[in-house]
Design an enzyme around this catalytic site. Structure first.
Site, mmCIF file in Angstrom:
data_model
loop_
_atom_site.group_PDB
_atom_site.id
_atom_site.type_symbol
_atom_site.label_atom_id
_atom_site.label_comp_id
_atom_site.label_asym_id
_atom_site.label_seq_id
_atom_site.Cartn_x
_atom_site.Cartn_y
_atom_site.Cartn_z
ATOM 1 N N GLU A 9 0.811 -1.221 0.000
ATOM 2 C CA GLU A 9 0.000 0.000 0.000
ATOM 3 C C GLU A 9 0.844 1.271 0.000
ATOM 4 O O GLU A 9 0.487 2.266 -0.607
ATOM 5 C CB GLU A 9 -0.946 0.005 1.207
ATOM 6 N N ASP A 82 -2.365 -4.544 3.540
ATOM 7 C CA ASP A 82 -2.428 -4.817 4.978
ATOM 8 C C ASP A 82 -3.412 -5.935 5.321
ATOM 9 O O ASP A 82 -4.377 -6.159 4.610
ATOM 10 C CB ASP A 82 -2.858 -3.550 5.734
ATOM 11 N N ASP A 84 -6.070 -6.376 7.107
ATOM 12 C CA ASP A 84 -7.287 -5.970 7.793
ATOM 13 C C ASP A 84 -8.359 -5.859 6.718
ATOM 14 O O ASP A 84 -8.114 -6.157 5.556
ATOM 15 C CB ASP A 84 -7.090 -4.669 8.587
ATOM 16 N N GLU A 86 -9.829 -3.350 5.220
ATOM 17 C CA GLU A 86 -9.562 -2.456 4.102
ATOM 18 C C GLU A 86 -8.463 -3.026 3.197
ATOM 19 O O GLU A 86 -8.542 -2.921 1.988
ATOM 20 C CB GLU A 86 -9.162 -1.065 4.614
ATOM 21 N N TYR A 283 5.471 2.525 10.688
ATOM 22 C CA TYR A 283 4.255 3.147 10.190
ATOM 23 C C TYR A 283 3.484 3.879 11.285
ATOM 24 O O TYR A 283 3.334 3.367 12.399
ATOM 25 C CB TYR A 283 3.371 2.072 9.561
ATOM 26 N N ARG A 285 0.238 5.117 11.181
ATOM 27 C CA ARG A 285 -1.218 4.956 11.325
ATOM 28 C C ARG A 285 -1.497 3.518 11.768
ATOM 29 O O ARG A 285 -1.638 2.623 10.951
ATOM 30 C CB ARG A 285 -1.913 5.272 9.996
ATOM 31 N N HIS A 328 -0.397 -3.383 11.701
ATOM 32 C CA HIS A 328 0.992 -2.915 11.765
ATOM 33 C C HIS A 328 1.533 -3.074 13.175
ATOM 34 O O HIS A 328 0.817 -3.428 14.092
ATOM 35 C CB HIS A 328 1.073 -1.447 11.372
#
Length: 794
Positions: A9, A82, A84, A86, A283, A285, A328
DNA sequence: CAGTGAGCGAGCTTCCGCTTGACTT
């Protein structure tokens, strides 16, 4: 051509991973979601099972084309978004848009960017989890339906350009609720008693175990203390310990940067972004407090060799938050060896904070010894208590201590002097001070994020944007507010005499706090009345449970949406047809001068006060005055409203022209000779006198003269002015940038005229109109500016 | 910013979550 294409991403992540994987792998970034619901109202087919209509966003077309080409040439495509909801959807959209062959596509996931983690992921590929993708589709569709059906109701019933949504509307509600709680708070006071003793040349403070509700009781107590003996009755030593906080997540980083450095959440995130791009931190976020094995080992190594073995305490943290998706690691320095970094002062400070928090999380607990001394007073039942703390072992406190939101009454840990049971103490003084209760504090940006996270509302990537949105819509303002004064009583017993003093203190002053506006309150009330479900703090949590069911394959996503949408849409239709328009009109009293009714309400230009009723008769027309910043229709008093009509006020006549005092959008100002002069906070716009006004006007003339760097004979309208970002060109009301290398002394009119011509702004009326349109469509605005900037370069 | 507030109607606005740049008068 590379045999393997890996898609992640984030581009910074791509760079790092490419290093781990060697030359057979090309690692590319898709920059987040590549596709989203179409912009308009045809994005969801509500009659056709809510089938979503996805489009590749304009700014992703180029990267999609590139990925398409690369994926065609690759033997294997590794989708490494990632792990998850999303991320799974991103992989699915990629496989759809790139038209990937299932046989040559692998889905891999890792939670940390370390070589072993990546290699392990490559060894354990899987397919795309369609259930998880469906959970994301449900989330996306629900948010669109809620946002795009509620917002138009607001345009119709309140005013245009407003918005509502699952996250933002609840965020505003939190602030509105808190404001009302504060406004309705019943302040009560009680007398707190503190005794100060002299023990071997040192001062020791002790507090009485109870507070007195009235001054009379406090006084009676002090009278009993006159001439009394004070004896140490008991000494208790209690060991205790303090544990370090876990390493940062997005939310806790935003909180600490706000508390320790005063940064707003957007500032914090953009500094962190820079650190991440420079490879200095992981990371930023994230909702996880987890650290990789490698990080824990390297922290342990660093701590042992720099502070000693006993300071090291390797520790795995687990998150308590149900909504966390943990794709993350926690936020930590990439290398613990980097104690200090290169960068801007802000970057250095934030890095230092992240570094210390992470390293402290792997350090030993602090050992503290608490001493509690109980002091008896002759002939009095109540006892005094003195507490002291001694740090026996500093542990993690050597590097870092977390701040709290509520550190106004900071006790400070003090050491007690050596004491013995039975010891008689020498009293210096006893004070009984009237102290007031405090309402819950107003939210800062960061404490609001904390609350949202507790409620499971919003995600690390949206905290900062959400906070910006609710301010941009005008629901909420971030402001400082002057405190108010209040009186309190202090009784002092010293040298066997009791004295009484009336004192004043400031309270309720606020710095960078979030306040609701009238519109924020109107919208919150309107939505709470008609859309209780959406405004419920548990709404997100309950739909999240359903999303989880979808992810486990126990629920079909569009069935879930259907069940929600039926009643929701009916309410939207009903409200849109039947609800009254909201303008928060309130009658606040009678104007004593005219006997007319005084109202406040919210109109096209914001909240205002009105004296008298609407009338067709020109002579009987009502008078209007805008409310000042910080005043609310809900709380303004008649007196405050009447004050608004005292302006504008003529202060006097100077150089043949009137000086007027008034309040504008930017606060109080003077107007003289059609020029504006701000009135500083130290002056009162209602009371400012002629001499002071002239002083301000002359002061402004001097500073204006310094602002003017250069004028040109050729065109009196064109000036070189000194602004916030250095010198710039001003022509009439338009401004133009100067190249950074410009030497103002050498600047000729020719050069200036060329710059103006190159940017060639249309007639100023048109510019004004265009600006309004542009401000509403940010995408177009940047596009327009880009081309303008390019023209200048040519 | 600069003293506005009727009512109509055109045509506009808007969500949340993934990502980064571009750029400030």
């Amino acid at each position: 051509m590379s045999k393997n294409l890996v898609i992640v991403e984030s581009p910074a992540k791509a760079k790092t991973i490419e290093k781990f994987l060697g030359k057979d792998f090309t690692v590319k970034s898709c920059f987040g979601h590549i596709r989203d619901l179409a912009k308009g109202d045809d994005a969801i087919d509500v009659k056709g099972n809510f089938k979503p209509n996805y489009e590749v966003s304009d700014d992703k077309k180029a990267i999609v084309a590139e990925l398409k080409k690369l994926s065609k040439d690759a033997d294997l495509v590794w989708l490494a978004s990632d792990e998850d909801r999303e991320g799974e959807a991103i992989s699915w959209h990629l496989s759809e848009v790139l038209n990937l062959d299932e046989k040559k596509t692998r889905r891999i996931v890792f939670h940390e960017i370390t070589k072993p983690a990546i290699l392990k992921a490559i060894d354990n590929p899987r397919g795309i989890d369609k259930n998880l993708v469906d959970a994301q589709q449900a989330r996306r569709v629900l948010d669109r339906l809620v946002g795009f059906e509620l917002s138009p109701v607001l345009w119709k019933k309140v005013k245009g350009n407003l918005s509502a949504g699952r996250v933002q509307s609840v965020a505003v509600r939190l602030i509105v609720d808190r404001e009302r709680e504060i406004n309705n708070f019943n302040y009560s006071s009680a007398f707190r008693v503190i005794a100060r003793f002299n023990v071997g040349g040192k001062q020791m403070e002790a507090e009485l175990g109870k507070r007195f509700e009235t001054e009379a009781e406090a006084k009676a107590f002090l009278e009993k203390c006159v001439g009394a003996n004070f004896t140490i009755k008991n000494l208790e030593v209690k060991p205790s310990e303090k544990s370090p906080a876990p390493p940062f997540t997005t939310s806790t980083l935003q909180q600490e940067a706000s508390r320790k450095m005063g940064y707003g959440v957007s500032i914090t995130m953009s500094i962190a972004q820079k650190l991440y791009e420079n490879g200095l931190i992981t990371y930023m976020r994230t909702d996880s407090v987890n650290l990789s094995e490698l990080a824990i080992a390297s922290a342990q190594n660093y701590i042992s060799s720099n502070f000693g073995e006993k300071y090291s305490r390797p520790m795995r943290y687990t998150t308590k938050n149900d909504s966390a998706q943990e794709a993350h690691e926690a936020i930590r320095p990439t290398y613990f060896e980097n104690v200090e970094i290169e960068g801007t002062p802000q970057e250095k400070r934030l890095y230092d904070l992240i570094y210390k928090r992470a390293i402290a999380s792997q350090m030993a607990k602090a050992q503290i010894e608490k001493t509690i001394a109980t002091i008896a007073i002759d002939g009095v039942t109540e006892q005094l208590v003195a507490t002291g703390e001694v740090l026996k072992f500093d542990g993690f406190l050597k590097v870092y201590l977390e701040s709290t939101d509520d550190d106004q009454e900071d006790e400070g840990s003090k050491m007690l002097p050596p004491l013995a049971v039975g010891e008689q103490l020498v009293l210096n003084q006893i004070q009984a001070t009237e102290r007031f209760t405090r309402p819950a504090p107003r939210y800062t940006e960061a404490s609001l994020v904390k609350r949202l996270e507790e409620l499971g509302i919003g995600r690390p990537s949206t905290y900062a944007p959400t906070i910006s949105t609710i301010q941009k819509r005008g629901y909420v303002v971030k402001e400082d507010r002057e405190g108010k004064e209040r009186n309190f009583v202090q009784l002092t017993l010293e040298k066997q005499v009791i004295s009484r003093e009336d004192r004043t203190e400031k309270f309720a002053s606020e710095k960078s706090k979030l306040f609701p506006s009238d519109i924020g309150m109107i919208v919150t009330d309107f939505l709470s009345k008609h859309f209780e479900q959406i405004m419920d703090f548990n709404f997100t949590a309950s739909v999240e449970e359903e999303f989880d069911k979808i992810a486990r394959g126990q629920l079909v996503w569009n069935k879930m949406i259907e069940k929600f949408y039926g009643p929701f849409h009916a309410t939207v239709t009903n409200t849109s047809e039947n609800a009254e328009r909201q303008n928060a009109e309130r009658t606040i009293g009678i104007d004593p001068e005219t006997g007319k009714t005084v109202y406040v309400k919210v109109g096209r230009y914001g909240p205002f006060a009105q004296i008298g009723d609407n009338s067709d008769d020109e002579a009987l027309k009502p008078k209007y005055a805008s409310l000042r910043a910080g005043q609310l229709t809900e709380t303004i008093t008649l007196e405050e409203a009447l004050d608004l009509f005292k302006l504008p006020r003529v202060v006097g006549n100077f150089e043949g022209k009137d000086i007027k005092a008034a309040i504008g959008r930017f606060g109080p100002y003077l107007m003289h000779d059609s020029k504006f002069i701000s009135i500083p906070k130290t002056d009162d716009v209602f009371a400012i006198e002629f001499d002071r006004a002239v002083e301000l006007i002359e002061g402004k003339r001097i500073s204006d003269a310094n602002k003017l760097l250069k004028t040109f004979e050729e065109d009196a309208e064109v000036k070189i002015l000194n602004g916030r970002w250095g010198p710039y060109i001003a022509k009439g009301r338009d401004n133009y940038r100067l190249p950074k290398t410009t030497k103002v002394e050498e600047l000729t009119y020719e050069v200036v005229a060329k710059i103006i011509e190159a940017e060639a702004k249309p007639a100023s009326k048109k510019t004004a109109a265009k600006k309004v349109v542009a401000a509403k469509t940010p995408a177009k605005k940047t596009a327009a500016k880009k081309t303008a900037a390019k023209k200048v370069k040519k």
